[in-house]
Write a protein that holds these residues in place. Structure first.
Motif, mmCIF file in Angstrom:
data_model
loop_
_atom_site.group_PDB
_atom_site.id
_atom_site.type_symbol
_atom_site.label_atom_id
_atom_site.label_comp_id
_atom_site.label_asym_id
_atom_site.label_seq_id
_atom_site.Cartn_x
_atom_site.Cartn_y
_atom_site.Cartn_z
ATOM 1 N N LEU A 35 124.370 31.940 14.568
ATOM 2 C CA LEU A 35 125.370 32.471 14.090
ATOM 3 C C LEU A 35 125.437 34.079 14.029
ATOM 4 N N VAL A 36 124.458 34.754 13.374
ATOM 5 C CA VAL A 36 124.177 36.202 12.940
ATOM 6 C C VAL A 36 124.339 36.935 14.259
ATOM 7 N N PHE A 37 123.522 36.336 15.278
ATOM 8 C CA PHE A 37 123.309 37.347 16.380
ATOM 9 C C PHE A 37 124.236 36.920 17.754
ATOM 10 N N THR A 38 125.081 35.833 17.313
ATOM 11 C CA THR A 38 126.127 35.693 18.169
ATOM 12 C C THR A 38 127.485 36.373 17.925
ATOM 13 N N TYR A 39 127.593 36.289 16.498
ATOM 14 C CA TYR A 39 129.086 36.605 15.893
ATOM 15 C C TYR A 39 128.954 38.016 15.188
ATOM 16 N N ASN A 40 128.060 38.105 13.999
ATOM 17 C CA ASN A 40 128.045 39.063 13.319
ATOM 18 C C ASN A 40 127.365 40.264 13.793
ATOM 19 N N LEU A 41 126.050 40.229 14.451
ATOM 20 C CA LEU A 41 125.694 41.448 14.813
ATOM 21 C C LEU A 41 125.044 40.819 16.225
ATOM 22 N N PRO A 42 126.040 40.979 17.216
ATOM 23 C CA PRO A 42 125.607 40.103 18.869
ATOM 24 C C PRO A 42 124.468 41.005 19.352
ATOM 25 N N SER A 43 123.565 40.368 19.836
ATOM 26 C CA SER A 43 122.421 40.846 20.464
ATOM 27 C C SER A 43 121.684 39.742 21.073
ATOM 28 N N MET A 44 121.570 39.782 22.346
ATOM 29 C CA MET A 44 121.031 38.755 23.099
ATOM 30 C C MET A 44 119.595 38.677 22.979
ATOM 31 N N ARG A 45 119.066 40.233 22.830
ATOM 32 C CA ARG A 45 117.675 40.477 22.741
ATOM 33 C C ARG A 45 117.132 39.873 21.371
ATOM 34 N N LEU A 46 117.623 40.158 20.299
ATOM 35 C CA LEU A 46 117.296 39.688 18.932
ATOM 36 C C LEU A 46 117.549 38.086 18.906
ATOM 37 N N ARG A 47 118.485 37.485 19.528
ATOM 38 C CA ARG A 47 118.661 36.078 19.455
ATOM 39 C C ARG A 47 117.627 35.612 19.950
ATOM 40 N N LEU A 48 117.221 35.930 21.098
ATOM 41 C CA LEU A 48 116.229 35.255 22.238
ATOM 42 C C LEU A 48 114.977 35.399 21.143
ATOM 43 N N MET A 49 114.493 36.592 20.803
ATOM 44 C CA MET A 49 113.217 36.799 20.313
ATOM 45 C C MET A 49 113.111 35.916 18.992
ATOM 46 N N THR A 50 114.145 35.895 18.090
ATOM 47 C CA THR A 50 114.201 35.420 16.899
ATOM 48 C C THR A 50 114.234 33.766 17.197
ATOM 49 N N VAL A 51 115.029 33.076 17.997
ATOM 50 C CA VAL A 51 115.082 31.850 18.118
ATOM 51 C C VAL A 51 113.776 31.491 18.732
ATOM 52 N N SER A 52 113.243 31.967 19.888
ATOM 53 C CA SER A 52 111.855 31.656 20.292
ATOM 54 C C SER A 52 110.890 31.690 19.256
ATOM 55 N N SER A 53 110.830 32.826 18.210
ATOM 56 C CA SER A 53 109.752 32.572 17.268
ATOM 57 C C SER A 53 109.788 31.409 16.454
ATOM 58 N N VAL A 54 111.100 30.972 16.192
ATOM 59 C CA VAL A 54 111.201 29.884 15.216
ATOM 60 C C VAL A 54 110.821 28.374 15.837
ATOM 61 N N LEU A 55 111.201 28.350 17.174
ATOM 62 C CA LEU A 55 110.571 27.320 18.186
ATOM 63 C C LEU A 55 109.194 27.393 18.276
ATOM 64 N N CYS A 56 108.567 28.407 18.462
ATOM 65 C CA CYS A 56 106.943 28.725 18.468
ATOM 66 C C CYS A 56 106.427 28.081 17.230
ATOM 67 N N LEU A 57 107.135 28.402 16.147
ATOM 68 C CA LEU A 57 106.559 27.833 14.949
ATOM 69 C C LEU A 57 106.677 26.456 14.678
ATOM 70 N N GLN A 58 107.682 25.686 15.361
ATOM 71 C CA GLN A 58 107.587 24.534 15.456
ATOM 72 C C GLN A 58 106.702 23.629 16.340
ATOM 73 N N MET A 59 106.465 24.229 17.325
ATOM 74 C CA MET A 59 105.214 23.838 18.332
ATOM 75 C C MET A 59 103.870 23.778 17.613
ATOM 76 N N MET A 60 103.859 24.995 16.548
ATOM 77 C CA MET A 60 102.313 25.108 16.053
ATOM 78 C C MET A 60 102.480 24.030 14.960
ATOM 79 N N SER A 61 103.560 23.696 14.480
ATOM 80 C CA SER A 61 103.421 22.699 13.229
ATOM 81 C C SER A 61 103.035 21.546 13.726
#
Length: 398
Positions: free
Chosen positions: A108-134
């Motif tokens: 929501l933040v990086f799509t509407y408030n602070l639109p940035s595909m780079r930040l959205r991609l990096m932050t979302v990938s980081s969270v998904l990576c944490l799920q894999m490690m869990s």
């Protein structure tokens, strides 16, 4: 590789894997179904997520971006919960579902408030990576059996985590941004290609894990008495034969105790078979606690139990038998708030030259029946007629 095509292939593969898993595992043990259901739910959530993702630029961003990634994260959360359930780890809702909430907020933040595909991609990938490690940590935690099936499943989570790490670094260091989320590139091909294969590889490992667990259960059922959880007769025969052979080889003493519950038919007839089963479970638990760790203990059948005592002469065997008798006599067994006395008669036999398990068990059986004839609730050993009578409230116990 065309990313939209890859995404649709991922959706189709996940759907087929989910359907196949539901069909193959429908006859699995009920003990496995909690984790199987969670895994299937994680699999079938992925096709919806991938279809939404593939409709990027055609459907609204809140649906094709926000909902797609939240659903994908929720699917992975179900995988994490499935493996934690499978290996017996406690539920931790924050650990499992906090990443889903985090992705929703980041999208929501990086799509509407602070639109940035780079930040959205990096932050979302980081969270998904944490799920894999869990999931990886749950599968390969300390103190767990490291079967190949566990390692195969863990490797799928590990490789996807590594791909996400490479993607984060790549997108963070490159000078230019992708023109769109579905633009083709080597990195996009790697990330989406493995994401498409992940359900198949991870599910193969999970099915092998379930198969290994089923084999363990079958082996356990073949060796353990289903009611009391102690060794069954076939297991007892095998272990006792080994112990007797060892005793003969090293000329060491060994004793056998045959333990029979007194008036057990009366308990079944008056209180019902469910109470009788509960009594047997209570007896088995208390008898086992009163034995040494090196003693063998199992259920011979019905209300009869056998204890094999290595390195035990006649005097020590009598003392052990008396300890078992007292342990049972002090049980406060009160199902449905009705006190029911539990008592046992015990026959003691010691290993003689040339005896096998059947022979020493026959001697113990003769001694046990002598205890029954002489009033029950007593220990009878070799050469005894009745054993020492037990006095209860000024009278002989019968």
């Amino acid at each position: 590789m065309d990313i939209r095509t890859t995404v649709m292939i991922a959706a189709l593969l996940a759907l087929l894997v989910g359907i196949s898993l539901r069909y193959v595992m429908r006859d699995a043990s009920t003990n496995l179904w909690p984790s199987i259901r969670l895994w299937i739910l994680g699999i079938v959530l992925q096709p919806t997520a991938w279809v939404l993702y593939g409709m990027r630029d055609a459907w609204p961003d809140w649906l094709a971006i926000v909902c797609a990634n939240v659903l994908l994260s929720l699917a992975y959360a179900k995988h994490v919960q499935a493996v934690r359930t499978f290996v017996g780890r406690p539920r931790n809702w924050r650990l499992i579902y906090a990443p889903v909430l985090a992705i929703a907020l980041l999208e929501l933040v990086f799509t509407y408030n602070l639109p940035s595909m780079r930040l959205r991609l990096m932050t979302v990938s980081s969270v998904l990576c944490l799920q894999m490690m869990s999931a990886l940590i749950a599968l390969l935690g300390w103190g767990q059996s490291q079967r190949r099936s566990h390692r195969l499943t863990a490797s799928a989570f590990l490789v996807l985590a590594l791909v996400l790490i490479v993607r984060i670094a790549y997108e963070g260091l490159r000078d230019t941004m992708l023109p769109s989320a579905l633009a083709a590139s080597a990195m996009q091909t790697l990330a989406f290609g493995f994401a498409a294969l992940f359900p198949t590889i991870a599910t193969l490992g999970f099915v092998l894990m379930c198969g290994a667990r089923l084999n363990e259960e079958l082996e356990r059922q073949a060796t353990i008495d289903g009611l009391t959880g102690i060794s069954n007769r076939s297991t007892l025969d095998r272990l006792a034969t080994q112990a007797i052979a060892l005793a003969h080889r090293h000329e060491r003493p060994l004793a056998v105790l045959l333990i029979d519950a007194d008036h057990f038919k009366h308990i079944n007839d008056v209180h019902g078979h469910a109470t009788g089963d509960e009594a047997l479970v209570t007896l088995a638990g208390n008898l086992q606690c009163a034995l040494r760790a090196e003693d063998l203990f199992g259920r011979l059948g019905g209300e009869e139990f056998v204890a094999v005592l290595p390195e035990t002469n006649e005097a020590a065997a009598r003392a052990s038998a008396e300890r078992l008798r007292l342990a049972v006599e002090t049980i406060e067994f009160a199902p449905q708030r009705r006190m029911i006395p539990l008592r046992v008669s015990i026959g003691v036999a010691v290993l003689e030259h040339g005896d096998n398990f059947a022979a020493i068990l026959r001697h113990a059986d003769q001694a046990m029946y002598a205890a029954k004839r002489c009033g029950r609730n007593r220990v009878v050993g070799p050469g005894d007629d009745c054993g020492r009578p037990v006095v209860v409230e000024g009278r002989f116990a019968g």
